[in-house]
Scaffold this motif. Structure first.
Motif, mmCIF file in Angstrom:
data_model
loop_
_atom_site.group_PDB
_atom_site.id
_atom_site.type_symbol
_atom_site.label_atom_id
_atom_site.label_comp_id
_atom_site.label_asym_id
_atom_site.label_seq_id
_atom_site.Cartn_x
_atom_site.Cartn_y
_atom_site.Cartn_z
ATOM 1 N N HIS A 26 0.844 -1.194 0.000
ATOM 2 C CA HIS A 26 0.000 0.000 0.000
ATOM 3 C C HIS A 26 0.876 1.238 0.000
ATOM 4 N N GLY A 27 0.324 2.311 -0.560
ATOM 5 C CA GLY A 27 1.030 3.574 -0.586
ATOM 6 C C GLY A 27 0.056 4.730 -0.482
ATOM 7 N N TRP A 28 0.618 5.923 -0.285
ATOM 8 C CA TRP A 28 -0.182 7.138 -0.201
ATOM 9 C C TRP A 28 0.035 7.943 -1.470
ATOM 10 N N MET A 29 -1.049 8.159 -2.203
ATOM 11 C CA MET A 29 -0.966 8.857 -3.475
ATOM 12 C C MET A 29 -0.770 10.359 -3.264
ATOM 13 N N VAL A 30 0.272 10.904 -3.891
ATOM 14 C CA VAL A 30 0.497 12.348 -3.908
ATOM 15 C C VAL A 30 0.170 12.812 -5.328
ATOM 16 N N GLU A 31 -1.091 13.140 -5.560
ATOM 17 C CA GLU A 31 -1.564 13.403 -6.921
ATOM 18 C C GLU A 31 -0.843 14.574 -7.576
ATOM 19 N N ALA A 32 -0.553 15.612 -6.794
ATOM 20 C CA ALA A 32 0.062 16.804 -7.371
ATOM 21 C C ALA A 32 1.415 16.498 -8.005
ATOM 22 N N ASP A 33 2.141 15.534 -7.402
ATOM 23 C CA ASP A 33 3.473 15.168 -7.891
ATOM 24 C C ASP A 33 3.471 13.898 -8.724
ATOM 25 N N SER B 170 -2.209 -2.158 16.796
ATOM 26 C CA SER B 170 -0.782 -2.286 17.077
ATOM 27 C C SER B 170 -0.057 -2.422 15.748
ATOM 28 N N ALA B 171 1.258 -2.302 15.793
ATOM 29 C CA ALA B 171 2.087 -2.415 14.580
ATOM 30 C C ALA B 171 1.524 -1.548 13.459
ATOM 31 N N LYS B 172 1.290 -0.295 13.785
ATOM 32 C CA LYS B 172 0.686 0.615 12.812
ATOM 33 C C LYS B 172 1.579 0.771 11.581
ATOM 34 N N PRO B 173 0.978 0.915 10.412
ATOM 35 C CA PRO B 173 1.780 1.144 9.207
ATOM 36 C C PRO B 173 2.541 2.452 9.321
ATOM 37 N N ILE B 174 3.681 2.529 8.676
ATOM 38 C CA ILE B 174 4.508 3.727 8.746
ATOM 39 C C ILE B 174 4.839 4.209 7.343
ATOM 40 N N MET B 175 4.985 5.513 7.209
ATOM 41 C CA MET B 175 5.478 6.094 5.976
ATOM 42 C C MET B 175 6.994 5.931 5.938
ATOM 43 N N THR B 176 7.510 5.362 4.892
ATOM 44 C CA THR B 176 8.944 5.093 4.825
ATOM 45 C C THR B 176 9.753 6.298 4.375
ATOM 46 N N GLY B 177 9.103 7.250 3.743
ATOM 47 C CA GLY B 177 9.831 8.361 3.144
ATOM 48 C C GLY B 177 10.216 8.103 1.701
ATOM 49 N N LEU B 178 10.126 6.832 1.273
ATOM 50 C CA LEU B 178 10.446 6.478 -0.102
ATOM 51 C C LEU B 178 9.290 6.875 -1.009
ATOM 52 N N GLU B 179 9.602 7.500 -2.133
ATOM 53 C CA GLU B 179 8.588 7.879 -3.106
ATOM 54 C C GLU B 179 8.856 7.193 -4.435
ATOM 55 N N LEU B 180 7.779 6.757 -5.101
ATOM 56 C CA LEU B 180 7.859 6.100 -6.396
ATOM 57 C C LEU B 180 7.023 6.888 -7.395
ATOM 58 N N SER B 181 7.508 6.997 -8.610
ATOM 59 C CA SER B 181 6.701 7.616 -9.658
ATOM 60 C C SER B 181 5.673 6.599 -10.152
ATOM 61 N N LEU B 182 4.577 7.098 -10.712
ATOM 62 C CA LEU B 182 3.495 6.209 -11.129
ATOM 63 C C LEU B 182 3.918 5.257 -12.243
ATOM 64 N N ASP B 183 4.909 5.638 -13.042
ATOM 65 C CA ASP B 183 5.334 4.739 -14.118
ATOM 66 C C ASP B 183 6.207 3.595 -13.622
ATOM 67 N N GLU B 184 6.509 3.576 -12.312
ATOM 68 C CA GLU B 184 7.276 2.475 -11.725
ATOM 69 C C GLU B 184 6.385 1.384 -11.143
ATOM 70 N N ILE B 185 5.090 1.638 -11.078
ATOM 71 C CA ILE B 185 4.195 0.731 -10.374
ATOM 72 C C ILE B 185 2.985 0.381 -11.230
ATOM 73 N N ALA B 186 2.288 -0.681 -10.823
ATOM 74 C CA ALA B 186 0.993 -1.045 -11.410
ATOM 75 C C ALA B 186 -0.050 -0.943 -10.305
ATOM 76 N N ILE B 187 -1.024 -0.066 -10.488
ATOM 77 C CA ILE B 187 -2.059 0.114 -9.469
ATOM 78 C C ILE B 187 -3.026 -1.066 -9.508
ATOM 79 N N LYS B 188 -3.266 -1.641 -8.340
ATOM 80 C CA LYS B 188 -4.144 -2.802 -8.198
ATOM 81 C C LYS B 188 -5.473 -2.386 -7.560
ATOM 82 N N ALA B 189 -6.401 -3.312 -7.448
ATOM 83 C CA ALA B 189 -7.615 -3.053 -6.682
ATOM 84 C C ALA B 189 -7.204 -2.651 -5.268
ATOM 85 N N PRO B 190 -7.854 -1.657 -4.668
ATOM 86 C CA PRO B 190 -7.370 -1.113 -3.408
ATOM 87 C C PRO B 190 -7.480 -2.025 -2.206
ATOM 88 N N SER B 191 -8.236 -3.111 -2.304
ATOM 89 C CA SER B 191 -8.278 -4.076 -1.208
ATOM 90 C C SER B 191 -8.479 -5.483 -1.765
#
Length: 258
Positions: free
Chosen positions: A13-20, A35-56
Motif C-alpha cells: 500500500h502507498g499514499w498517493m500524492v496526486e500533485a506530484d 498495534s504495529a501501525k503502518p509507517i510512511m517510509t519516506g520512499l517515493e515512487l513515480s506512477l510509471d514504476e508501479i501497477a495500481i491494483k484493486a485497493p483491497s
C-alpha cells in the motif's frame, strides 16, 4: 488517498500524492490499527514504476440493491423498507484498467456505477452511530451484471459472480464526507449516470449496521452502496469509467471471453 500497487512482484500500500504524480511507500498492514501501525517510509515512487491494483483484497463484497431514490423512480418501484443485500465473491474483484471479461454465457451485460466502502477492522453488530470507526474509506466501483441470467435465474448469484465483475479503485479516500458526493458513469466518453449520494435511501452508517447484524465484516471487505439511474448495456470494446467526487476516476474496458 491510499492505493494498493505492485512493484517488482511485491504488492504494497502507498499514499498517493496526486500533485506530484508519486506514491509514498507504506510499510506494514494498514488494517492493523491497534498495534504495529503502518509507517510512511519516506520512499517515493513515480506512477510509471508501479501497477495500481484493486485497493483491497476482500473476503467478500456485500452489495445493496435499489438504494437510490432516483433509480427506484426510474424503475417505477417502491423504496425498500430495509437494505436489500446480495453478495459477489472475492474473485469478481479487479483493479483499474484490468478488463471486464464478457462471458459467453450471457448476451446482455450491464454496468452499474457505485460508491464502495472499505472496512478497516472486524465489524459485528455495529450500531450506525459507531459505523465510521469501522470504515477505512471509500472508492469507486462497477457492479457488472449478466442481466439476462439475473432475470432467468430468479435470483442474483450467477449473474453477479463472474470473474472480473467488480472493478474497484483507483484509490481509497479516507475521512471522506460520503453523504453528498457527485457520482458519474461514462460509457465511451458519454455520461450515462449522473447523480449524488444524497439520493441514497439508506445511509452508509445504516448499511454498515444492517450488514454487520447479519454477517461479520472483515478488514478489507467491501460494501457496494447501490447505483443511480442510467444503468445500461456493455459490449466488447466499450470503455467505461466511474468518477466520484473526492475519490477520482475508475476506468476500464470490456473484452470478449476467449
Amino acid at each position: 488517498m491510499i492505493i494498493r500497487y505492485e512493484r517488482n512482484g511485491k504488492v504494497k500500500h502507498g499514499w498517493m500524492v496526486e500533485a506530484d504524480q508519486k506514491v509514498r511507500v507504506i510499510e506494514g498492514d494498514i488494517y492493523k490499527i491497534q498495534s504495529a501501525k503502518p509507517i510512511m517510509t519516506g520512499l517515493e515512487l513515480s506512477l510509471d514504476e508501479i501497477a495500481i491494483k484493486a485497493p483491497s483484497e476482500p473476503s467478500k463484497v456485500v452489495c445493496i440493491g435499489v438504494n437510490y431514490r432516483d433509480h427506484a423512480e426510474e424503475m417505477g418501484i417502491e423504496l425498500p423498507k430495509e437494505p436489500l443485500m446480495f453478495l459477489k465473491p472475492s474473485t469478481t474483484v479487479v483493479g483499474p484498467h484490468e478488463p471486464i471479461v464478457y462471458p459467453k454465457l450471457t448476451a446482455n451485460l450491464h454496468y452499474e456505477g457505485e460508491l464502495a466502502v472499505i472496512i478497516k477492522k472486524e465489524a459485528k453488530r455495529v450500531k450506525a452511530e459507531d459505523a465510521d470507526d469501522y470504515i477505512l474509506g471509500c472508492t469507486c466501483a462497477i457492479d457488472v451484471t449478466a442481466r439476462d441470467l439475473q432475470m432467468s435465474d430468479g435470483q442474483w448469484t450467477r449473474s453477479k459472480s463472474f470473474d472480473t465483475f467488480c472493478p474497484l479503485g483507483p484509490a481509497i479516500a479516507a475521512k471522506l464526507d460520503y453523504q453528498n458526493l457527485r457520482i458519474v458513469t461514462r460509457l465511451n466518453g458519454e455520461v450515462r449516470q449522473d447523480s449524488n449520494t444524497n439520493q441514497m435511501v439508506f445511509t452508509i452508517p445504516q448499511i454498515v449496521e444492517a450488514v454487520s447484524a447479519v454477517m461479520t465484516l472483515l478488514p478489507g471487505d467491501v460494501i457496494l452502496t447501490g447505483t443511480p439511474p442510467g444503468v445500461g448495456e456493455l459490449k466488447p470494446g466499450d470503455e467505461i469509467s466511474v468518477s466520484i467526487e473526492g475519490i477520482g476516476t475508475l476506468s476500464t474496458h470490456v473484452v470478449a471471453e476467449d
